[in-house]
Design a protein around this motif. Sequence first.
Motif, PDB file in Angstrom:
ATOM      1  N   LEU A 248       0.868  -1.186   0.000  1.00  0.00           N
ATOM      2  CA  LEU A 248       0.000   0.000   0.000  1.00  0.00           C
ATOM      3  C   LEU A 248       0.896   1.225   0.000  1.00  0.00           C
ATOM      4  O   LEU A 248       0.608   2.234   0.642  1.00  0.00           O
ATOM      5  CB  LEU A 248      -0.912  -0.013   1.231  1.00  0.00           C
ATOM      6  CG  LEU A 248      -1.806  -1.251   1.395  1.00  0.00           C
ATOM      7  CD1 LEU A 248      -2.608  -1.157   2.687  1.00  0.00           C
ATOM      8  CD2 LEU A 248      -2.735  -1.425   0.205  1.00  0.00           C
ATOM      9  N   ALA A 249       1.993   1.138  -0.722  1.00  0.00           N
ATOM     10  CA  ALA A 249       3.047   2.148  -0.724  1.00  0.00           C
ATOM     11  C   ALA A 249       2.721   3.310  -1.650  1.00  0.00           C
ATOM     12  O   ALA A 249       1.758   3.280  -2.419  1.00  0.00           O
ATOM     13  CB  ALA A 249       4.369   1.510  -1.141  1.00  0.00           C
ATOM     14  N   HIS A 277       6.862   5.578   1.433  1.00  0.00           N
ATOM     15  CA  HIS A 277       6.240   6.862   1.071  1.00  0.00           C
ATOM     16  C   HIS A 277       4.870   6.938   1.752  1.00  0.00           C
ATOM     17  O   HIS A 277       3.823   6.679   1.155  1.00  0.00           O
ATOM     18  CB  HIS A 277       6.082   7.030  -0.441  1.00  0.00           C
ATOM     19  CG  HIS A 277       5.503   8.381  -0.809  1.00  0.00           C
ATOM     20  ND1 HIS A 277       6.289   9.431  -1.200  1.00  0.00           N
ATOM     21  CD2 HIS A 277       4.233   8.850  -0.818  1.00  0.00           C
ATOM     22  CE1 HIS A 277       5.516  10.477  -1.443  1.00  0.00           C
ATOM     23  NE2 HIS A 277       4.256  10.145  -1.205  1.00  0.00           N
ATOM     24  N   HIS A 278       4.901   7.307   3.016  1.00  0.00           N
ATOM     25  CA  HIS A 278       3.692   7.352   3.835  1.00  0.00           C
ATOM     26  C   HIS A 278       3.693   8.638   4.667  1.00  0.00           C
ATOM     27  O   HIS A 278       4.678   9.384   4.705  1.00  0.00           O
ATOM     28  CB  HIS A 278       3.652   6.140   4.763  1.00  0.00           C
ATOM     29  CG  HIS A 278       4.819   6.091   5.707  1.00  0.00           C
ATOM     30  ND1 HIS A 278       4.840   6.752   6.918  1.00  0.00           N
ATOM     31  CD2 HIS A 278       6.031   5.485   5.598  1.00  0.00           C
ATOM     32  CE1 HIS A 278       5.997   6.551   7.515  1.00  0.00           C
ATOM     33  NE2 HIS A 278       6.744   5.791   6.745  1.00  0.00           N
ATOM     34  N   GLU A 298       8.577  -8.631   7.129  1.00  0.00           N
ATOM     35  CA  GLU A 298       9.408  -7.482   6.765  1.00  0.00           C
ATOM     36  C   GLU A 298       8.486  -6.307   6.441  1.00  0.00           C
ATOM     37  O   GLU A 298       7.588  -6.422   5.600  1.00  0.00           O
ATOM     38  CB  GLU A 298      10.267  -7.814   5.549  1.00  0.00           C
ATOM     39  CG  GLU A 298      11.109  -6.652   5.050  1.00  0.00           C
ATOM     40  CD  GLU A 298      11.815  -6.958   3.738  1.00  0.00           C
ATOM     41  OE1 GLU A 298      12.368  -6.009   3.141  1.00  0.00           O
ATOM     42  OE2 GLU A 298      11.792  -8.121   3.308  1.00  0.00           O
ATOM     43  N   VAL A 299       8.705  -5.175   7.101  1.00  0.00           N
ATOM     44  CA  VAL A 299       7.867  -3.999   6.889  1.00  0.00           C
ATOM     45  C   VAL A 299       8.724  -2.853   6.381  1.00  0.00           C
ATOM     46  O   VAL A 299       9.737  -2.501   6.998  1.00  0.00           O
ATOM     47  CB  VAL A 299       7.152  -3.571   8.189  1.00  0.00           C
ATOM     48  CG1 VAL A 299       6.244  -2.370   7.920  1.00  0.00           C
ATOM     49  CG2 VAL A 299       6.343  -4.717   8.765  1.00  0.00           C
ATOM     50  N   ASP A 300       8.343  -2.286   5.251  1.00  0.00           N
ATOM     51  CA  ASP A 300       9.056  -1.134   4.692  1.00  0.00           C
ATOM     52  C   ASP A 300       8.278   0.128   5.031  1.00  0.00           C
ATOM     53  O   ASP A 300       7.200   0.375   4.489  1.00  0.00           O
ATOM     54  CB  ASP A 300       9.192  -1.275   3.177  1.00  0.00           C
ATOM     55  CG  ASP A 300      10.085  -0.186   2.564  1.00  0.00           C
ATOM     56  OD1 ASP A 300      10.391   0.806   3.264  1.00  0.00           O
ATOM     57  OD2 ASP A 300      10.461  -0.326   1.392  1.00  0.00           O
ATOM     58  N   LEU A 301       8.829   0.906   5.944  1.00  0.00           N
ATOM     59  CA  LEU A 301       8.237   2.191   6.333  1.00  0.00           C
ATOM     60  C   LEU A 301       9.183   3.328   6.016  1.00  0.00           C
ATOM     61  O   LEU A 301       9.169   4.361   6.672  1.00  0.00           O
ATOM     62  CB  LEU A 301       7.901   2.169   7.824  1.00  0.00           C
ATOM     63  CG  LEU A 301       6.629   1.381   8.194  1.00  0.00           C
ATOM     64  CD1 LEU A 301       6.613   1.033   9.666  1.00  0.00           C
ATOM     65  CD2 LEU A 301       5.382   2.179   7.813  1.00  0.00           C
ATOM     66  N   GLU A 314      -3.652  21.127   5.411  1.00  0.00           N
ATOM     67  CA  GLU A 314      -2.602  20.149   5.163  1.00  0.00           C
ATOM     68  C   GLU A 314      -2.820  19.483   3.806  1.00  0.00           C
ATOM     69  O   GLU A 314      -3.943  19.146   3.435  1.00  0.00           O
ATOM     70  CB  GLU A 314      -2.593  19.082   6.263  1.00  0.00           C
ATOM     71  CG  GLU A 314      -2.090  19.606   7.601  1.00  0.00           C
ATOM     72  CD  GLU A 314      -1.879  18.485   8.605  1.00  0.00           C
ATOM     73  OE1 GLU A 314      -2.386  17.364   8.358  1.00  0.00           O
ATOM     74  OE2 GLU A 314      -1.222  18.726   9.627  1.00  0.00           O
ATOM     75  N   TRP A 315      -1.732  19.314   3.085  1.00  0.00           N
ATOM     76  CA  TRP A 315      -1.787  18.718   1.753  1.00  0.00           C
ATOM     77  C   TRP A 315      -0.844  17.533   1.698  1.00  0.00           C
ATOM     78  O   TRP A 315       0.335  17.646   2.037  1.00  0.00           O
ATOM     79  CB  TRP A 315      -1.393  19.769   0.712  1.00  0.00           C
ATOM     80  CG  TRP A 315      -1.418  19.256  -0.703  1.00  0.00           C
ATOM     81  CD1 TRP A 315      -2.500  18.796  -1.388  1.00  0.00           C
ATOM     82  CD2 TRP A 315      -0.307  19.156  -1.593  1.00  0.00           C
ATOM     83  NE1 TRP A 315      -2.139  18.416  -2.649  1.00  0.00           N
ATOM     84  CE2 TRP A 315      -0.797  18.633  -2.809  1.00  0.00           C
ATOM     85  CE3 TRP A 315       1.050  19.473  -1.493  1.00  0.00           C
ATOM     86  CZ2 TRP A 315       0.018  18.402  -3.908  1.00  0.00           C
ATOM     87  CZ3 TRP A 315       1.868  19.243  -2.585  1.00  0.00           C
ATOM     88  CH2 TRP A 315       1.354  18.725  -3.782  1.00  0.00           C
ATOM     89  N   ARG A 316      -1.363  16.378   1.290  1.00  0.00           N
ATOM     90  CA  ARG A 316      -0.561  15.175   1.149  1.00  0.00           C
ATOM     91  C   ARG A 316      -0.518  14.757  -0.318  1.00  0.00           C
ATOM     92  O   ARG A 316      -1.481  14.941  -1.047  1.00  0.00           O
ATOM     93  CB  ARG A 316      -1.137  14.044   2.014  1.00  0.00           C
ATOM     94  CG  ARG A 316      -1.084  14.357   3.515  1.00  0.00           C
ATOM     95  CD  ARG A 316      -1.794  13.307   4.348  1.00  0.00           C
ATOM     96  NE  ARG A 316      -1.673  13.588   5.772  1.00  0.00           N
ATOM     97  CZ  ARG A 316      -2.439  14.432   6.444  1.00  0.00           C
ATOM     98  NH1 ARG A 316      -3.426  15.062   5.796  1.00  0.00           N
ATOM     99  NH2 ARG A 316      -2.245  14.643   7.728  1.00  0.00           N
ATOM    100  N   TYR A 317       0.550  14.176  -0.741  1.00  0.00           N
ATOM    101  CA  TYR A 317       0.773  13.922  -2.144  1.00  0.00           C
ATOM    102  C   TYR A 317       1.265  12.495  -2.350  1.00  0.00           C
ATOM    103  O   TYR A 317       1.920  11.887  -1.499  1.00  0.00           O
ATOM    104  CB  TYR A 317       1.825  14.896  -2.703  1.00  0.00           C
ATOM    105  CG  TYR A 317       3.025  15.046  -1.790  1.00  0.00           C
ATOM    106  CD1 TYR A 317       4.117  14.186  -1.906  1.00  0.00           C
ATOM    107  CD2 TYR A 317       3.038  16.013  -0.790  1.00  0.00           C
ATOM    108  CE1 TYR A 317       5.195  14.292  -1.056  1.00  0.00           C
ATOM    109  CE2 TYR A 317       4.117  16.129   0.076  1.00  0.00           C
ATOM    110  CZ  TYR A 317       5.179  15.272  -0.065  1.00  0.00           C
ATOM    111  OH  TYR A 317       6.238  15.364   0.786  1.00  0.00           O
ATOM    112  N   VAL A 318       0.925  11.948  -3.488  1.00  0.00           N
ATOM    113  CA  VAL A 318       1.382  10.605  -3.851  1.00  0.00           C
ATOM    114  C   VAL A 318       2.786  10.714  -4.443  1.00  0.00           C
ATOM    115  O   VAL A 318       3.260  11.803  -4.789  1.00  0.00           O
ATOM    116  CB  VAL A 318       0.432   9.952  -4.860  1.00  0.00           C
ATOM    117  CG1 VAL A 318      -0.981   9.846  -4.271  1.00  0.00           C
ATOM    118  CG2 VAL A 318       0.406  10.716  -6.184  1.00  0.00           C
TER     119      VAL A 318
END
Length: 322
Positions: A248-249, A277-278, A298-301, A314-318
């Motif tokens: 869900l990256a 990318h979270h 294994e978790v990639d954060l 607030e603005w969040r972007y992909v």
Amino acid sequence: MTFAEHLTTFNGLPVHTYPGLDAEELPAADSVAWRLDTFAADLVAFDKLWESFTERVPSASVRALVIGPWWGEDGYDDLLPVLEKIVAAADRFPALRALFLADATSEECEISWLQLTDVTPALEAFPLLEEFGVRGGDSSGLGEEPLSLRPVRHEALRVLRFESGGLPGQVVRAVGACELPALERLDMWLGVRQYGGDAAVADLAPILGGGRFPALRHLGLEDSEIQDEIAAAVASAPVVAQLESLSLAMGTLTDTGAEALLGGQPLGHLKRLDLHHHFLSEAMADRVRAALAAAGTEVDLSDRQVPQVWRDTEWRYVAVSE
């Protein structure tokens, strides 16, 4: 995120760019994934490049094709004539098992500018194809038809990948309506509505429900501006039980989406959970790591983002949009 480099490997083979009309020494036809690129061939027209390639490389042995930039110096051209050439020559490529369309870097063409077409004929023409990748999405802002797909049954396809800054909802629904009994890996970059990414969570229901793709072991629903909603749906989705990895990256995942994942079905059977990318808080990221550490997942954060603030909003972007 930008595409700074072309593919270097594809379907387990090193990518080799066909050097153009004056090429002298060429590798064995079945030893590489052949990349056709009008830029690398001094902007020779694609039809001439294709003619040269099919004359000089034994097409019956070619296992993988990568289509790079196909346009000239006069501007971006529609992919349709290129795809028509490939489909028309299908009987000359009996060994073809992998096809990637639109391997272009950001410097050559922004992902949202790639002028694509209905890509279904590629699947219909190559019933033994095992891997199919497409980069690009909605080019309708340029006056062209966007990327599209029709539901098909394909017995051999194992890997399906759409890289897009705005994947049309029609494509997502078509994927969910396909019959792909051998499919093991599915990745879809959903993108943002501004660039044609108008898929809703409801469009994912056939995929999330399980049973549609019995061999599926990896699912990527990525690069979405509704990543929290997708996470909430995934938290109770039957398909998760059959997966070995989940991504869900690249999207706008926040603590809300992560909380839904933690409160949903167990994820400890996964070998890998990719959330890079979270927009999680450090505290929530620690909770996610701790929850899955005991199971050995294994978790990639990596690539934690901070919301931008504009006019007190607030603005969040992909990761990938334009």
